[in-house]
Write a protein that holds these residues in place. Structure first.
Motif, PDB file in Angstrom:
ATOM      1  N   TYR A  38       0.769  -1.285   0.065  1.00 51.21           N
ATOM      2  CA  TYR A  38       0.002  -0.032   0.080  1.00 51.21           C
ATOM      3  C   TYR A  38       0.880   1.305  -0.020  1.00 51.21           C
ATOM      4  CZ  TYR A  38      -4.123  -2.657  -0.008  1.00 51.21           C
ATOM      5  OH  TYR A  38      -5.116  -3.520  -0.547  1.00 51.21           O
ATOM      6  N   LEU A  39       2.056   1.124  -0.205  1.00 48.03           N
ATOM      7  CA  LEU A  39       3.101   2.368  -0.322  1.00 48.03           C
ATOM      8  C   LEU A  39       2.759   3.309  -1.282  1.00 48.03           C
ATOM      9  CD1 LEU A  39       5.265   3.913   0.756  1.00 48.03           C
ATOM     10  CD2 LEU A  39       6.969   2.501  -0.234  1.00 48.03           C
ATOM     11  N   LEU A  40       2.533   2.772  -2.562  1.00 42.38           N
ATOM     12  CA  LEU A  40       2.162   3.788  -3.462  1.00 42.38           C
ATOM     13  C   LEU A  40       1.137   4.426  -3.443  1.00 42.38           C
ATOM     14  CD1 LEU A  40       4.955   2.374  -4.929  1.00 42.38           C
ATOM     15  CD2 LEU A  40       3.864   3.198  -7.175  1.00 42.38           C
ATOM     16  N   PRO A  41      -0.033   3.746  -3.217  1.00 38.28           N
ATOM     17  CA  PRO A  41      -1.485   4.279  -2.935  1.00 38.28           C
ATOM     18  C   PRO A  41      -1.275   5.348  -1.885  1.00 38.28           C
ATOM     19  CG  PRO A  41      -1.795   2.073  -3.131  1.00 38.28           C
ATOM     20  CD  PRO A  41      -0.317   2.287  -3.264  1.00 38.28           C
ATOM     21  N   CYS A  42      -0.737   5.059  -0.793  1.00 35.72           N
ATOM     22  CA  CYS A  42      -0.431   5.798   0.397  1.00 35.72           C
ATOM     23  C   CYS A  42       0.200   7.214   0.060  1.00 35.72           C
ATOM     24  CB  CYS A  42       0.319   5.226   1.576  1.00 35.72           C
ATOM     25  SG  CYS A  42       0.528   6.417   3.096  1.00 35.72           S
ATOM     26  N   LEU A  43       1.277   7.303  -0.747  1.00 36.69           N
ATOM     27  CA  LEU A  43       2.257   8.343  -1.112  1.00 36.69           C
ATOM     28  C   LEU A  43       1.210   9.110  -1.966  1.00 36.69           C
ATOM     29  CD1 LEU A  43       5.684   6.521  -1.899  1.00 36.69           C
ATOM     30  CD2 LEU A  43       5.209   8.136   0.039  1.00 36.69           C
ATOM     31  N   HIS A  44       0.716   8.492  -2.964  1.00 41.62           N
ATOM     32  CA  HIS A  44      -0.422   9.258  -3.875  1.00 41.62           C
ATOM     33  C   HIS A  44      -1.239  10.075  -2.999  1.00 41.62           C
ATOM     34  CE1 HIS A  44       0.685   8.445  -8.065  1.00 41.62           C
ATOM     35  NE2 HIS A  44       0.584   7.238  -7.676  1.00 41.62           N
TER      36      HIS A  44
END
Ligand code: FMN
Ligand code: SF4
Ligand code: FES
Lengths: 171, 420
Positions: A38-44
């Motif tokens: 979930y890192l990329l969704p969180c960063l977005h």
């Protein structure tokens, strides 16, 4: 627009308004313990609130997802859409790739740079922090060349003389 | 041109936000038919149809589906919607105009191979496509097309939309897995292949958006219909991304194996600029240039191999004789230098050196030995790079030098007569 230079990225820290801070906390709660996938969704999601991601935010994101901080840094650094330095409130992406070049993108790039007072080779951020100009590879709208995006807004078949009206000042 | 488009048939005719519109226009009939057929028959249908992947590598989709259908759970299906090959815009148009179709195709893929989780990985610079596909996914959950016990057929499927973050390399399938897993988009060494060890180390089907959408008419209309379109060795409908110096650029759906001549003159309304064709870039930056002598070659995967060209993602970019080919090559070289992920040296260093030499070429300051070095770098990248990016990074540039008559002494491309 007045002449401007790039915002210095050195020792920059994010100063979140109380509203932004609340929104970021809500996001971090939602992602708590969800892990690496979930890192990329969180960063977005976080960057949509804050505009860019400083070391402090990266550390909070790492803690929330329960992953190593270095992974968060590496990922932010790797992807062009994540920013580890201050950028303008609106990002202008001007395509200067093949099909747009064939349709006159060089003049569009020059018009944007001139209007914003930025370098037509590399773009950059206006001194007032309103705009960041990016000279971009193909944006997948070659049938509407020359093409540019102002934030999420798409503009195809752009003519240089339209650029000032498109960019305006900031609303 | 008696061909009736199927992949683009609904574009502009339905409201992309409306499930009712989609259903009224034939939506979810393919899923119903697929459930009647059952997983085995669908996989068999795909294999017999010899549907080749439309994302660039032209691998038979049926082989992947069969391997994953026989692999142990958990397994995954992924739609590769990262579309970043310069000149490519087909998947965006499909997702913006007919987003439910992608959801339906993913459901059929999941049902056929026995996956209960799927991802649609969409390029980050496609905000409208992301919003519309996400809306379609949400709507399908509410309507019972996603989630538990779909259509009462006892199968379950969860589908998530993932937003890319501005890295061309993440379109490479294993880099895309890394990206979903929350890592930098570094390609993995193959083998093992995704069908065995893909996302989260599990068996995974990954297909391009267009490949997936081909499955809908195939299931509905059957094998004979599919095989009646295009050449025997790569049948089916094809989307061509027509751009550059033509009067009417745009997305063209035509039978696989349509000729360049038909695309440029019938669909594109002819060459603009000088009006005289100089060359065509096929397959994008990762592709190759061809010349007017190739106007009648069949644009399909096999046909293009006969002229050392590729169809890739369907890019057909047209250049008239007035184009400054040096400015074009500079952009291609710059692109690969920027997009090389840096994991392996042949590509990391090769794309840098290639860019430097092409800049000198463009500035009219080639040094002796530069052209030879360019070829050697290209060869090394082709042979020694880990992934397709490095392997294809020199193809377009070298093909232009060879096929457009680059003259080292005058610094000109004989075929392009502008006066630098
Ligand atoms: C550098 C690079 C970029 C790629 N980008 C894409 C892409 O944006 N979309 C895509 O479908 N395939 C892309 N591919 C191909 C994928 O690796 C993979 O072959 C494809 O997703 C398989 O789907 P298909 O068989 O349906 O074509 C890329 C490959 C490479 C080497
Ligand atoms: S070939 Fe290039 S893009 Fe591919 S892994 Fe090596 S460095 Fe990265
Ligand atoms: S080349 Fe500009 S959008 Fe594709």
């Amino acid at each position: 627009m007045t002449t401007s230079s790039s915002v210095s990225p050195t020792a920059a820290h994010l100063h979140l308004s109380p509203r932004q801070a609340t929104a970021v906390h809500a996001i971090l709660r939602r992602y708590r313990g969800k892990g690496s996938a979930y890192l990329l969704p969180c960063l977005h999601d976080v960057q949509a609130i804050t505009g860019w991601l400083d070391a402090d935010l990266a550390a909070q994101i790492a803690e929330s997802l329960d992953i190593p901080a270095v992974q968060v840094h590496n990922v932010i650094e790797f992807y062009a859409l994540f920013y580890d330095h201050p950028v303008g409130r609106t990002i202008v992406r001007v395509c200067d790739d093949l099909a747009c070049y064939l349709a006159g993108s060089e003049a569009i790039v020059r018009a944007c740079a001139a209007h914003l007072g930025l370098d037509p080779e590399h773009g950059g951020t206006t001194a007032d922090g309103a705009f960041t100009l990016e000279i971009h590879p193909c944006l997948g709208r070659c049938e509407q060349a020359p093409f540019l995006m102002i934030g999420d807004e798409a503009h195809g078949f752009v003519r240089p003389e339209q650029v000032p009206a498109l960019l305006g000042g900031e609303a | 041109m008696t061909y009736q488009p199927v992949l683009t048939a609904r574009l502009g005719k339905i409201d992309p936000a409306s499930l009712q519109d989609y259903e009224a226009a034939g939506g979810f009939q393919a899923l119903a038919r697929a459930v009647e057929l059952g997983p085995k028959a669908i996989v068999e249908l795909l294999r017999e149809a010899y549907l080749l992947g439309r994302g660039g590598a032209a691998f038979p989709a049926g082989i992947k589906w069969k391997a994953v259908s026989e692999a142990p759970a958990p397994k995954y299906v992924i739609a590769n919607a990262d579309e970043s090959e310069p000149g490519t815009f087909k998947d965006r148009i499909l997702m913006e105009g007919d987003p439910f179709a992608l959801v339906e195709a993913m459901l059929i893929a999941a049902f056929a191979v026995g996956a209960e989780q799927g991802y649609i990985y969409i390029r980050g610079e496609y905000p409208q496509a992301i919003a519309r596909v996400q809306h379609a996914v949400n709507t399908c959950y509410n309507a019972g097309y996603l989630g538990r016990n779909i259509l009462g057929a006892g199968f379950h499927f969860d589908l998530e939309v993932r937003k890319g973050a501005g890295a061309y390399i993440c379109g490479e399938e294993t880099a895309l897995f890394e990206s979903i897993e929350g890592k930098r988009g570094f390609p993995r060494l193959k083998p093992p292949f995704p069908t065995e060890c893909g996302l989260f180390g599990r068996p995974t089907v990954i297909n391009n958006v267009e490949t997936l959408l081909c499955v809908l008419p195939l299931v509905l209309r059957g094998l004979d219909w599919f095989k009646s379109i295009g050449p025997e060795k790569s049948p089916g409908p094809k989307l061509y991304c027509l751009s550059g110096r033509v009067h009417r650029p745009g997305l063209v759906e035509a039978p696989m194996g349509t000729t360049l001549r038909t695309l440029i003159y019938d669909y594109g309304g002819g060459v603009s600029g000088s009006g005289e064709l100089g060359g065509v870039l096929l397959g994008g930056a990762a592709g190759v240039f061809v010349t007017p002598e190739h106007l009648d070659v069949s644009l399909d995967f096999a046909g293009l191999r006969t002229i050392d060209a590729v169809l890739g993602s369907g890019v057909v970019m047209v250049f008239d004789t007035s184009v400054d080919m040096k400015a074009v090559l500079r952009r291609i070289a710059r692109f690969f230098r920027h997009e090389s992920c840096g994991k392996c040296y042949p590509c990391q260093l090769g794309t840098q050196r290639q860019h430097e030499i092409v800049e000198r070429l463009a500035a009219g300051r080639l040094r002796s030995g530069d052209l030879l070095a360019l070829r050697e770098i290209g060869q090394t990248m082709r042979d020694a790079s880990i992934c397709g990016l490095g392997q294809t990074a020199s193809g377009a540039i070298l093909s232009a030098i060879d096929r457009f008559g680059f003259d080292e002494h005058t610094g000109r491309f004989l075929r392009f007569d502008s006066n630098w």
